[in-house]
Design an enzyme around this catalytic site. Structure first.
Site, mmCIF file in Angstrom:
data_model
loop_
_atom_site.group_PDB
_atom_site.id
_atom_site.type_symbol
_atom_site.label_atom_id
_atom_site.label_comp_id
_atom_site.label_asym_id
_atom_site.label_seq_id
_atom_site.Cartn_x
_atom_site.Cartn_y
_atom_site.Cartn_z
ATOM 1 N N GLU A 1 -33.498 -2.436 -15.571
ATOM 2 C CA GLU A 1 -33.657 -2.583 -17.025
ATOM 3 C C GLU A 1 -32.819 -3.750 -17.559
ATOM 4 O O GLU A 1 -33.251 -4.481 -18.434
ATOM 5 C CB GLU A 1 -33.262 -1.285 -17.745
ATOM 6 C CG GLU A 1 -34.245 -0.155 -17.539
ATOM 7 C CD GLU A 1 -35.628 -0.466 -18.103
ATOM 8 O OE1 GLU A 1 -35.739 -1.342 -18.974
ATOM 9 O OE2 GLU A 1 -36.597 0.147 -17.646
ATOM 10 N N TYR B 1 -31.851 0.688 -26.458
ATOM 11 C CA TYR B 1 -33.038 0.555 -25.600
ATOM 12 C C TYR B 1 -32.732 1.021 -24.173
ATOM 13 O O TYR B 1 -33.444 1.849 -23.608
ATOM 14 C CB TYR B 1 -33.539 -0.911 -25.566
ATOM 15 C CG TYR B 1 -34.448 -1.118 -24.392
ATOM 16 C CD1 TYR B 1 -35.760 -0.717 -24.452
ATOM 17 C CD2 TYR B 1 -33.952 -1.612 -23.179
ATOM 18 C CE1 TYR B 1 -36.590 -0.812 -23.350
ATOM 19 C CE2 TYR B 1 -34.763 -1.714 -22.079
ATOM 20 C CZ TYR B 1 -36.087 -1.319 -22.165
ATOM 21 O OH TYR B 1 -36.892 -1.386 -21.066
ATOM 22 N N ASP C 1 -38.633 -1.881 -27.100
ATOM 23 C CA ASP C 1 -38.339 -3.265 -26.702
ATOM 24 C C ASP C 1 -39.389 -4.163 -27.370
ATOM 25 O O ASP C 1 -40.167 -3.677 -28.204
ATOM 26 C CB ASP C 1 -38.326 -3.413 -25.173
ATOM 27 C CG ASP C 1 -39.718 -3.286 -24.574
ATOM 28 O OD1 ASP C 1 -40.649 -2.846 -25.300
ATOM 29 O OD2 ASP C 1 -39.894 -3.636 -23.394
#
Ligand code: SF4
Length: 366
Positions: A45, A128, A146
């Protein structure tokens, strides 16, 4: 337009089921999707935040081989982590994951924390990433937004705000929290992001292939690509710099950038700003050579173009001499460069002037 009046769940029945069915059939087979390990998911991520998927695939596999567990990452020196990150850009991400690995070892006994708040407390992790890790690795009903999710929502619900703006972010987060299901929340989040990455793309949304087309307020319309509303164009700053190649036998002089700030902790050729198109100097590099360094007479060895955010940089690579050693400087040969963690522009400069450096080495030996 703008706000969303009714609950999206009431207004969009079947969205969840359609999207998850599509995801099961169409999701790309990415290496980090084959693991439930929160450490691997976290690294993916962070890498994906500013880097393309096709680049991340190879780099994530390499990173996981180099630092397979959080303990190995925490034990590594920062320079080693930066070197492994070299080329991915936005190096503060690498510094943050290194710091977070140490927090996990010291405050969580080496076990990745599971609560949303504990994950959010780790260095470099925002809402996020916390939503991604807790929903994907731990199956918690946590939302995320996102750029892909923001775009899909802007089109699905015809939200009129400017891309990346605070009002659009707020609306997208409200929708995300309302829509994220109890079952398969991680797959739901990934399905939304996958839809944005592969079907509801920025310029050419492929509405014919979209599982949400029956419900989407923009489906099939030419104007779909105009959502979310674009930002006004960003100013581009032209910057001319000089970089010094100062050699000592088979080594060149490199300077470590300050830890705080852009490209913090990376090594680079001594570099100075010479001219710029903005009213103020950009301040990415100093305007003067560090004390004791100067450039030699003669034509540059090479020219290198490089971009750092809004700065279009033209770098003249010049020969130089050192009458003393500046702070944070060292001599390093080609065998050391990969280990040290060089800035992207210095890597380009060394590779572009490589022939000349090789020639000069031959001169030195003769
Ligand atoms: S129907 Fe078209 S605009 Fe709407 S979400 Fe799907 S791809 Fe995007």
């Amino acid at each position: 337009m703008g706000g969303v009046s009714a609950s999206p769940i009431e207004s969009y029945p079947g969205l969840g089921a359609d999207l998850l069915k599509w995801y099961d059939l169409c999701a790309r087979d990415l290496p980090w999707r084959r693991t439930q390990d929160p450490y691997g998911i976290w690294i993916s991520e962070i890498m994906l935040q500013q880097t393309r998927v096709d680049v991340v695939i190879e780099r994530w596999l390499r990173f996981m081989e180099r630092f397979p567990r959080v303990s190995e990452l925490a034990r590594a020196q920062e320079d080693e982590v930066l070197a492994e990150w070299a080329g991915l850009g936005y190096y503060r991400r690498a510094r943050a994951i290194h710091a977070a690995a140490r927090v996990i070892m010291e405050q969580h006994n080496g076990v990745f924390p599971q609560t949303h708040n504990d994950v959010l407390d780790l260095p470099g992790i925002g809402p996020y990433t916390a939503g991604a890790i807790t929903s994907i690795a731990f199956g918690q009903q946590e939302a995320l937004v996102d750029g892909n999710v923001e775009r899909v929502f802007a089109r699905l619900f015809q939200l009129d705000e400017i891309t990346g703006s605070a009002p659009l972010k707020r609306e997208a987060w409200d929708l995300a929290r309302e829509l994220v299901p109890k079952t398969r929340p991680g797959d739901w989040n990934q399905a939304l992001m996958e839809l944005g990455a592969t079907v509801c793309t920025p310029r050419n949304p492929n509405c014919g292939a979209c599982p949400a087309r029956e419900l989407c307020k923009c489906a099939g319309a030419l104007e779909a690509a105009t959502y979310p509303r674009p930002k006004p164009p960003r100013e581009v700053i032209k910057l001319e710099v000089e970089c010094l190649v100062i050699r000592r036998e088979q080594q060149v002089l490199l300077v470590r950038r300050p830890d705080a700030g852009r490209m913090g902790g990376l090594y680079e050729l001594p570099t100075r700003e010479v001219s710029w198109s903005s009213s103020e100097p950009p301040g990415i590099f100093p305007e003067q050579w560090p004390a004791g360094l100067e450039s030699s007479e003669g034509e540059p060895l090479a020219q290198v173009s490089h971009t750092i955010t809004k700065h279009r940089i033209q770098a003249a690579i010049c020969l130089g001499t050192a009458l003393g050693m500046p702070n944070q400087a060292l001599w390093a040969g080609p065998d050391d460069w990969a280990r040290l963690g060089l800035s992207g522009m210095t890597s380009k400069a060394l590779s572009k002037s490589g022939v000349e450096i090789a020639t000069l080495r031959a001169d030195t030996r003769s």
